[in-house]
Structure formats: C-alpha cells, structure tokens
Design a protein around this motif. Structure first.
Motif, mmCIF file in Angstrom:
data_model
loop_
_atom_site.group_PDB
_atom_site.id
_atom_site.type_symbol
_atom_site.label_atom_id
_atom_site.label_comp_id
_atom_site.label_asym_id
_atom_site.label_seq_id
_atom_site.Cartn_x
_atom_site.Cartn_y
_atom_site.Cartn_z
ATOM 1 N N THR A 76 17.023 -20.303 -42.703
ATOM 2 C CA THR A 76 15.723 -19.712 -42.370
ATOM 3 C C THR A 76 15.937 -18.276 -41.909
ATOM 4 O O THR A 76 16.691 -18.022 -40.962
ATOM 5 C CB THR A 76 15.018 -20.507 -41.256
ATOM 6 N N ILE A 77 15.260 -17.341 -42.577
ATOM 7 C CA ILE A 77 15.299 -15.934 -42.197
ATOM 8 C C ILE A 77 13.907 -15.596 -41.664
ATOM 9 O O ILE A 77 12.944 -15.505 -42.432
ATOM 10 C CB ILE A 77 15.652 -15.028 -43.404
ATOM 11 N N GLN A 78 13.811 -15.436 -40.367
ATOM 12 C CA GLN A 78 12.492 -15.255 -39.754
ATOM 13 C C GLN A 78 11.963 -13.831 -39.940
ATOM 14 O O GLN A 78 12.651 -12.964 -40.479
ATOM 15 C CB GLN A 78 12.570 -15.633 -38.273
ATOM 16 N N GLU A 79 10.742 -13.611 -39.481
ATOM 17 C CA GLU A 79 9.987 -12.396 -39.781
ATOM 18 C C GLU A 79 10.733 -11.114 -39.387
ATOM 19 O O GLU A 79 11.351 -11.043 -38.329
ATOM 20 C CB GLU A 79 8.627 -12.422 -39.066
ATOM 21 N N HIS A 80 10.639 -10.121 -40.273
ATOM 22 C CA HIS A 80 11.109 -8.751 -40.026
ATOM 23 C C HIS A 80 12.603 -8.677 -39.734
ATOM 24 O O HIS A 80 13.066 -7.776 -39.033
ATOM 25 C CB HIS A 80 10.303 -8.107 -38.884
ATOM 26 N N THR A 81 13.342 -9.614 -40.282
ATOM 27 C CA THR A 81 14.801 -9.602 -40.157
ATOM 28 C C THR A 81 15.401 -8.770 -41.280
ATOM 29 O O THR A 81 14.860 -8.707 -42.384
ATOM 30 C CB THR A 81 15.342 -11.044 -40.226
ATOM 31 N N CYS A 82 16.538 -8.139 -40.996
ATOM 32 C CA CYS A 82 17.261 -7.356 -42.002
ATOM 33 C C CYS A 82 18.652 -7.972 -42.186
ATOM 34 O O CYS A 82 19.408 -8.123 -41.216
ATOM 35 C CB CYS A 82 17.380 -5.902 -41.551
ATOM 36 N N VAL A 83 18.972 -8.358 -43.416
ATOM 37 C CA VAL A 83 20.272 -8.943 -43.731
ATOM 38 C C VAL A 83 20.905 -8.133 -44.866
ATOM 39 O O VAL A 83 20.366 -8.082 -45.974
ATOM 40 C CB VAL A 83 20.144 -10.424 -44.147
ATOM 41 N N LEU A 84 22.035 -7.503 -44.572
ATOM 42 C CA LEU A 84 22.708 -6.626 -45.532
ATOM 43 C C LEU A 84 24.186 -7.006 -45.639
ATOM 44 O O LEU A 84 24.856 -7.204 -44.619
ATOM 45 C CB LEU A 84 22.612 -5.160 -45.096
ATOM 46 N N HIS A 85 24.693 -7.115 -46.857
ATOM 47 C CA HIS A 85 26.123 -7.358 -47.090
ATOM 48 C C HIS A 85 26.623 -8.541 -46.245
ATOM 49 O O HIS A 85 27.597 -8.424 -45.502
ATOM 50 C CB HIS A 85 26.944 -6.102 -46.777
ATOM 51 N N SER A 86 25.952 -9.655 -46.379
ATOM 52 C CA SER A 86 26.265 -10.811 -45.545
ATOM 53 C C SER A 86 26.091 -12.105 -46.318
ATOM 54 O O SER A 86 25.426 -12.150 -47.359
ATOM 55 C CB SER A 86 25.355 -10.840 -44.300
ATOM 56 N N ILE A 87 26.687 -13.169 -45.768
ATOM 57 C CA ILE A 87 26.462 -14.525 -46.267
ATOM 58 C C ILE A 87 25.928 -15.351 -45.108
ATOM 59 O O ILE A 87 26.562 -15.436 -44.050
ATOM 60 C CB ILE A 87 27.748 -15.146 -46.827
ATOM 61 N N VAL A 88 24.747 -15.928 -45.301
ATOM 62 C CA VAL A 88 24.101 -16.753 -44.274
ATOM 63 C C VAL A 88 24.330 -18.210 -44.649
ATOM 64 O O VAL A 88 23.925 -18.660 -45.728
ATOM 65 C CB VAL A 88 22.597 -16.439 -44.188
ATOM 66 N N GLY A 89 24.987 -18.954 -43.763
ATOM 67 C CA GLY A 89 25.442 -20.313 -44.070
ATOM 68 C C GLY A 89 24.335 -21.344 -44.123
ATOM 69 O O GLY A 89 23.193 -21.117 -43.725
ATOM 70 N N TRP A 90 24.712 -22.510 -44.592
ATOM 71 C CA TRP A 90 23.797 -23.624 -44.775
ATOM 72 C C TRP A 90 23.071 -23.970 -43.466
ATOM 73 O O TRP A 90 23.709 -24.191 -42.429
ATOM 74 C CB TRP A 90 24.562 -24.857 -45.244
ATOM 75 N N GLY A 91 21.746 -24.038 -43.523
ATOM 76 C CA GLY A 91 20.962 -24.469 -42.371
ATOM 77 C C GLY A 91 20.946 -23.510 -41.205
ATOM 78 O O GLY A 91 20.481 -23.854 -40.126
ATOM 79 N N SER A 92 21.420 -22.288 -41.377
ATOM 80 C CA SER A 92 21.433 -21.316 -40.277
ATOM 81 C C SER A 92 20.053 -20.681 -40.107
ATOM 82 O O SER A 92 19.227 -20.676 -41.029
ATOM 83 C CB SER A 92 22.477 -20.228 -40.532
ATOM 84 N N THR A 93 19.823 -20.135 -38.916
ATOM 85 C CA THR A 93 18.553 -19.479 -38.601
ATOM 86 C C THR A 93 18.829 -18.088 -38.036
ATOM 87 O O THR A 93 19.656 -17.940 -37.125
ATOM 88 C CB THR A 93 17.750 -20.289 -37.573
ATOM 89 N N VAL A 94 18.149 -17.103 -38.595
ATOM 90 C CA VAL A 94 18.242 -15.734 -38.086
ATOM 91 C C VAL A 94 16.874 -15.384 -37.501
ATOM 92 O O VAL A 94 15.858 -15.427 -38.200
ATOM 93 C CB VAL A 94 18.632 -14.742 -39.191
ATOM 94 N N GLY A 95 16.836 -15.045 -36.196
ATOM 95 C CA GLY A 95 15.575 -14.843 -35.482
ATOM 96 C C GLY A 95 14.851 -13.561 -35.862
ATOM 97 O O GLY A 95 15.394 -12.674 -36.532
ATOM 98 N N ARG A 96 13.620 -13.459 -35.384
ATOM 99 C CA ARG A 96 12.755 -12.319 -35.707
ATOM 100 C C ARG A 96 13.391 -11.001 -35.262
ATOM 101 O O ARG A 96 13.988 -10.913 -34.197
ATOM 102 C CB ARG A 96 11.394 -12.471 -35.018
ATOM 103 N N TRP A 97 13.208 -9.987 -36.109
ATOM 104 C CA TRP A 97 13.650 -8.616 -35.825
ATOM 105 C C TRP A 97 15.159 -8.516 -35.563
ATOM 106 O O TRP A 97 15.633 -7.527 -35.003
ATOM 107 C CB TRP A 97 12.876 -8.026 -34.639
ATOM 108 N N ALA A 98 15.914 -9.509 -35.968
ATOM 109 C CA ALA A 98 17.380 -9.427 -35.861
ATOM 110 C C ALA A 98 17.934 -8.652 -37.051
ATOM 111 O O ALA A 98 17.258 -8.473 -38.076
ATOM 112 C CB ALA A 98 17.989 -10.814 -35.801
#
Length: 425
Positions: free
Chosen positions: A334-356
C-alpha cells in the motif's frame, strides 16, 4: 526435436538478493510484472520444435514453485518439469546427473540458460547458427568494456570462424572484451566432456581417501562440475566450442539493484513483444510516463503519476497524488496519499505512509559507454553502506512524513523515524 534446461540454483545462492529472497525463491521474483524465469520460458516456448523445458536446481519443491510450474504448463502448453539436485552440483553437475532425462526422446540439441540473466534470448538465431555449423557447444556472447570484463567469463574467438580459442572465468587481467552471457546451445555429445570431468573427480576423490584427506572443505564431491572452469576452459581451442555474438539486451540479475535495471530492459522490450502488458494513459486513470506495468487487480488513484520503469504487482493500492518512478511495488503493498517512491523496491504487504519519501540511488551502466554493464555491487566500503537502491522487505511499515534514503529495511519492521544509508535490522 529440442529441449531447454534452465539452471535455477538454490537457497544457498542469491545471498546478494536478500532480503527479497527470504520470501520467494529468487527465480520467481517478479521482474517487469512476471517471475524472472518466465521470460526464459516464454523465449524457449517460441522456438519451433521445443518439446520440453526442464528446471534444475536444489530448491525444495514448495508451493510457490509447484504452482508456478502448473500455471506455466497450462499457459505455454509445454511439459515443464523441475528436477531437484540432491546437493549443489555446480553449473554442469546437474546437467550430467540428469543426462538421461535431458536426452530422453533423442533431442537434436538442448538449450541451457542460467536463471539469473536478463536477455532478449536470441535462441532461434543461435539454433540457425548451430545447424549451419554443428559443434558440441555454442555460447552466447556479448561485449563489455575492459574493466568490467574482468567480472565475467571472457572469450577469445577466431573472428572468421567464431571458434572459442581461449576461455577464462573472471580473469585477473584483461583477456577479451567478449563475455559469456550464460546462455548456451549444446549437442547431445556435449555431455561426454562432463562425463570425463565426473570420472576425473571420482579418481581424485579416491586419491584423497587414500591420503586420508577426505574433508568436505577440501572436496566438493565428484558430482560437482563447473561448466566454465572444468569444461569451457579445458576445451577451448580444440574445435568444440563456438560463440554466437549478440548486440541485444543482456544483464546479470545478481542483486536487487540489477533486478530493477532488468525490469527496465524487459519493460522496454514489451513495446515489441507484449504491448498488452504495458499500461496506457486513459481518461480518468493515472498519468503514465514511459513504460509501466500495472497488475489488473491493483488499485491506482487517478491523480497518481507513474513511470518510467515502474512495475506494480497484484493487489497493490496506490493513493492519490503518489509519484512512482524507477521502482517495483510487490504484491499487496500500500502506497498512501502523496508519497514519493524513487529507485526502490517495496516488499510484499508493506505500507508507506502519507507524504513519506522512499528513495534510492541507481547503479545503472554508464549511458555514454555502449559496452558498459552493471557494476558488481558491493554493499559496503570502509565499513559504510554505499548508496544504492532502497529495499523495503516484506510487511514493513513506513510512517507518514519520513524519509528512507539509500537504506535496506529487513522484513516485518515498523519504523518510527527517517533513516539514511542504513541497514535497519
């Protein structure tokens, strides 16, 4: 009649792929939306006369691997079987151990592909070259610059006949800018030199026993055969090994960073091979920039901006205002609102919080050098973690409004603050 063998290794391999290989065997890690070895199988299935595909390795035949094989057999309408080694047998030991299975039915020739390579797999062109000039061994080769060639098997060829005159695995000094791609086409008689190595290993072991030196540390076992050192180096210059040179895409997949680069290469290939896998910008949908794969079950907010080189897995949720670039987001994340993910791998079932912000540093080949390859990545230098892509392991929770930069987060971690250049245990 043709066959193909894919060498998938085992859990003792792929240590540079951790923590991602904790959750799934490395050959099943999704690259450009599908398991790594599915690209190999797709290429083999397109060769006319292909009758069977064999996977050889020493993974336990667990549920993910079994399920993948069942699905692949149905999709490609080909027998696809897994042959489990009793122990790690090297790149050639499994071929010799399962020689009867490989030669069953009398194949004209068989392909051998290492699982940890990314390529456009010019198998039909290799087959044409083999049929024009039949020899026991045909290797696929490409070029690298002088410095990086030292990290690969190096081939010295006769430029007129393409015979391999000299072969050295990872030489200490420059030998040649032609490197081994880990993709081969063998005639049935190619198994005879493997038999000779096996018999020589048996004799050496008997000598060790006679001298009282039967130590596992000294003796890998008679069944262990290294194609590169035991066969290619020994037979080079004897008219048995030839090379077919390609200028197509090729890269090793030894680490998470190289998987992200391979994903980019495969997504670029999809424009010609699988355009249906690429997401397209539609009214009311997210903004797509460049090549992007989105699994049909993923939910992506219309204000998200994705690409280039983004792969979104099954059941992923991407919130409003999210920016994804040069990244892989795995099943159920889950990638929550207004998050920025660059040059990364987000694992199974992980959560990235808002504005992270989750960001890594790419280790791509030099774009100004057409012969450049991925550098052999080292995690540390002088006791410090080197900048690299950021990896979030399985079921990691990143809180809102934090920065995770050039870091590796091990599975099941719940963070509470920002981290830079760290391994978070």
């Amino acid at each position: 009649m043709l066959k193909a063998v894919i060498l998938i290794g085992g859990p003792q391999k792929g240590t540079r792929f951790r923590p991602l290989s904790f959750e799934v065997p490395k050959p099943l890690f999704p690259v450009a939306g599908v398991p790594m070895i599915q690209h190999h199988i797709e290429a083999c299935a397109q060769v006319p006369g292909m009758q069977e595909i064999l996977l050889i390795g020493f993974y336990q035949p667990d549920e993910p691997l079994t399920q993948f094989l069942e699905t692949a057999q149905q999709e490609f309408n080909l027998p696809i079987r897994y042959l489990q080694e009793f122990a790690p047998l090297g790149t050639g030991g499994g071929l010799y151990h399962f020689r009867d299975q490989i030669l069953a039915g009398g194949p004209e020739a068989f392909f051998v592909l290492n699982a940890d390579v990314c390529s456009d797999f010019p198998l039909n062109a290799m087959l044409d070259a083999h049929r024009c000039q039949r020899h026991p061994f045909l290797l696929l080769g490409t070029t690298a610059n002088r410095t990086q060639s030292l990290n690969y098997g190096c081939i010295v060829e006769n430029p007129q006949t393409h015979e391999v005159l000299h072969y050295v695995e990872k030489p200490s000094t420059f030998i040649s800018d032609i490197i081994n791609c880990g993709i081969y086409l063998f005639s049935p008689e190619a198994l005879k030199p493997l038999r000779d190595v096996f018999q020589r290993n048996q004799q050496d072991r008997q000598l060790c026993l006679a001298l009282g030196e039967d130590s596992p540390g000294l003796w890998p076992g008679a069944g262990t055969i290294r194609l590169e050192q035991d066969v290619f180096s020994a037979l080079a210059g004897q008219g048995q090994i030839y090379v077919y040179l390609t200028d197509g895409i090729w890269s090793q997949i030894k680490s998470a960073g190289s998987a992200l680069y391979a994903s980019r290469l495969y997504l670029g290939r999809y424009e010609f091979t699988h355009p249906e896998r690429l997401a397209k910008h539609t009214p009311g949908g997210p903004q797509i920039r460049g090549n992007v794969y989105i699994h049909p079950t993923a939910k992506v907010a219309p204000s998200a901006v994705l690409g280039p080189n983004v792969s979104i897995g099954k059941g992923v949720t991407v919130g409003e205002g999210v920016r994804l670039r040069e990244s892989i987001v795995l099943h159920g994340a889950t990638i929550q609102e207004h998050t920025c993910v660059l040059h990364s791998i987000v694992g199974w079932g992980s959560t990235v919080g808002r504005w992270a912000r989750v960001e890594g540093t790419p280790n791509d080949p030099n774009p100004n050098d057409p012969r450049a390859r991925m550098d052999s990545e080292s995690l540390f230098k002088d006791g410090k973690l080197l900048p690299a892509i950021t990896i979030l392991g399985c079921r990691v929770r990143i809180p809102a409004e934090v920065l995770i930069l050039n870091s590796i987060v091990l599975p099941h971690k719940e963070l509470s603050r920002s981290f830079t250049n760290q391994i978070i245990l």
